[in-house]
Design an enzyme around this catalytic site. Sequence first.
Site, PDB file in Angstrom:
ATOM      1  N   PHE A 104      33.602  49.286  44.391  1.00  0.00           N
ATOM      2  CA  PHE A 104      33.301  48.220  45.344  1.00  0.00           C
ATOM      3  C   PHE A 104      33.078  48.920  46.690  1.00  0.00           C
ATOM      4  CE2 PHE A 104      34.433  44.965  48.413  1.00  0.00           C
ATOM      5  CZ  PHE A 104      33.903  43.807  47.867  1.00  0.00           C
ATOM      6  N   ASP A 107      42.717  50.992  42.812  1.00  0.00           N
ATOM      7  CA  ASP A 107      42.408  49.674  43.376  1.00  0.00           C
ATOM      8  C   ASP A 107      42.415  48.666  42.227  1.00  0.00           C
ATOM      9  OD1 ASP A 107      41.071  47.358  44.241  1.00  0.00           O
ATOM     10  OD2 ASP A 107      39.926  48.472  45.741  1.00  0.00           O
ATOM     11  N   TYR A 143      43.500  37.173  46.405  1.00  0.00           N
ATOM     12  CA  TYR A 143      42.712  35.928  46.400  1.00  0.00           C
ATOM     13  C   TYR A 143      41.811  35.808  45.168  1.00  0.00           C
ATOM     14  CZ  TYR A 143      39.583  39.269  48.706  1.00  0.00           C
ATOM     15  OH  TYR A 143      38.861  40.389  49.023  1.00  0.00           O
ATOM     16  N   LYS A 144      41.809  36.813  44.298  1.00  0.00           N
ATOM     17  CA  LYS A 144      41.000  36.719  43.075  1.00  0.00           C
ATOM     18  C   LYS A 144      41.888  36.127  41.968  1.00  0.00           C
ATOM     19  CE  LYS A 144      37.950  40.281  44.824  1.00  0.00           C
ATOM     20  NZ  LYS A 144      37.658  41.715  44.940  1.00  0.00           N
ATOM     21  N   ARG A 201      27.251  37.114  37.147  1.00  0.00           N
ATOM     22  CA  ARG A 201      28.636  37.516  36.877  1.00  0.00           C
ATOM     23  C   ARG A 201      29.483  36.275  36.608  1.00  0.00           C
ATOM     24  NH1 ARG A 201      32.574  40.665  41.013  1.00  0.00           N
ATOM     25  NH2 ARG A 201      32.556  38.562  41.867  1.00  0.00           N
TER      26      ARG A 201
HETATM   27  C1  PLP Z   1      37.353  42.300  46.238  1.00  0.00           C
HETATM   28  C2  PLP Z   1      37.543  43.772  46.382  1.00  0.00           C
HETATM   29  C3  PLP Z   1      37.906  44.334  47.612  1.00  0.00           C
HETATM   30  C4  PLP Z   1      38.003  43.458  48.818  1.00  0.00           C
HETATM   31  O1  PLP Z   1      38.497  44.069  49.944  1.00  0.00           O
HETATM   32  P1  PLP Z   1      38.876  43.153  51.213  1.00  0.00           P
HETATM   33  O2  PLP Z   1      39.397  44.081  52.194  1.00  0.00           O
HETATM   34  O3  PLP Z   1      39.844  42.134  50.711  1.00  0.00           O
HETATM   35  O4  PLP Z   1      37.639  42.450  51.655  1.00  0.00           O
HETATM   36  C5  PLP Z   1      38.161  45.697  47.660  1.00  0.00           C
HETATM   37  N1  PLP Z   1      38.049  46.473  46.556  1.00  0.00           N
HETATM   38  C6  PLP Z   1      37.678  45.953  45.359  1.00  0.00           C
HETATM   39  C7  PLP Z   1      37.582  46.837  44.156  1.00  0.00           C
HETATM   40  C8  PLP Z   1      37.396  44.598  45.252  1.00  0.00           C
HETATM   41  O5  PLP Z   1      37.022  44.097  44.068  1.00  0.00           O
END
Ligand code: PLP
Length: 396
Positions: A126, A195, A220-221, A369
Site C-alpha cells: 500500500f 503491516d 477502520y477496516k 475489489r
Molecule cells: C489501509 C492501509 C493503510 C492506511 O494507512 P492510514 O495511515 O490509516 O491512512 C496503510 N497500510 C495498508 C497496508 C493499508 O491497507
Amino acid sequence: MSELALLAEKLDAADELADKRADFVLDEVVYLDGNSLGALPANVPGRVADVVHRQWGELRIRSWDESGWWTAPERIGDRIAPLVGAAVGQIVVGDSTSVNVFKALVAAVRLAGDGRDEILVDATTFPTDGYIAESAARMTGRTLRPVRPEEVPGALSERTAAVLLNHVDYRTGRLHDLPSLTAAVHEAGAVAVWDLCHSAGALPVGLDEHGVDLAVGCTYKYLNGGPGSPAYLYVRQGLQDRFDSPLPGWTSHAEPFGMHTTYTPASGAPRGRVGTPDILSMLALEAALEVWDDVTVDAVRTKSLALTDFFLRAVSEYTPAGRVESLTPTRHEHRGSQVALRCDDAGEVMKRLIERGVVGDFRHPDVLRFGFTPLYVGFGDVERAARVLGEELAAT
Ligand SMILES: *Cc1c(COP(=O)(O)O)cnc(C)c1O
C-alpha cells in the site's frame, strides 16, 4: 430459484456467525467494502453519545481519570491483542497507520544497529508504507530497496537492518507467509515489521507465536472502528526496553505529569504513544471491538474462505467466460479476505454495481475489489452480488 441461490440459503442456515449480523447497522445494500471502511456496530452510536454528553459534557477534565481516558490506548490495545495472536501488554492504540509505520520502521533500524545499512520494503505495498519507508531511510542514512515479498529471502543479507511487509496485498488479496518470512528475516539478523491492515479481524495472525518484532495496523477496516479510527502498534515484549521511538511525545514519558525537560521513556507498550490520544474516535473503537467478545478468529477465517470460494464459483457461473480475470489466489493459504477481479472497464462496472446496491470498490486502473467481512456478510449477499455483477458484465 437458481441452484446457487438455494445453496446460499443452505449455507446461511448453517452459518455459526449469522447471529452477528444483528450487532451491526445494515440495510438492503450488499456491502462488500468492509475492507475499506467496516460497517457501523449497533452499540457505537449510544456509546459515543455517552462519551460526548456525560463524559465530556458533564465530567469534563475528570474523565481523563474517572472515565478511563488516559489509559485507553493500552486498554484498547489489550482488547485487540487476542485478535492478532498477542499476549496483553504489547499493543498501544493511537495515531494513524502511516504514523505507526514511521515509528516502527525507524525504531527497527535503531534496533538493528549501525552496521546494517539497508531497508527492504514490500514492492507491492500500500503506497503510504513505501513513501514513509523512503523518508525513514533518508533520515536514518540507509538505502531503501523495494522487493516483492516472495523474493525477500533471497534479498536478505548482513546489510539488512529491517524489512517492512504487508501481510495481505491490498490490491490482489494475496496473503503472504508471515511465519516463514519472519523466520528468514531473523535468520539474517534483521528486524521484521508487518503491516496488518488487511489481515487483523479477517484471519489469524499469530504475532507472538511467530516471533514478529513490530507490527502496525488500522482499525477502520475489518475491526469496524469507524472513519479514521486510530491505528495500533505492536512491540514484542522482549524488544520493548530497546524500543527507541522517533516520536517520543510527552504521553510516552515515564512520568508524563512530571513535566521534565529531559525524556525518559515509559516501559512497556505505552512507550509507543506520542501525544494526547483522540478520545472520541478511540472510544468509538472500544465499543466497536465488543462485537468480537464471543467470536474466534478461526471461525471468522473459516467463514471468510467459504465466502470467497462461493463468490469465485458464483462469478464463474454467472459471468461470460473471459470477461474478468481473477487476481485472487486460488489456494487458501495464499488468500486474504477479498476477491479482486480485473477488467478494462472496472471503473464503469463498479459505478453500475453501486447504483444497483452492491458496494465494492475500484482500484486504479482496472481492478474490481470485493471485501468479505464474515461478521456481517452472508452467502445470500454473495450470490446476489455475483448475479448483479454477471448481469452488468454481460450487458456491456
Ligand atoms: C489501509 C492501509 C493503510 C492506511 O494507512 P492510514 O495511515 O490509516 O491512512 C496503510 N497500510 C495498508 C497496508 C493499508 O491497507
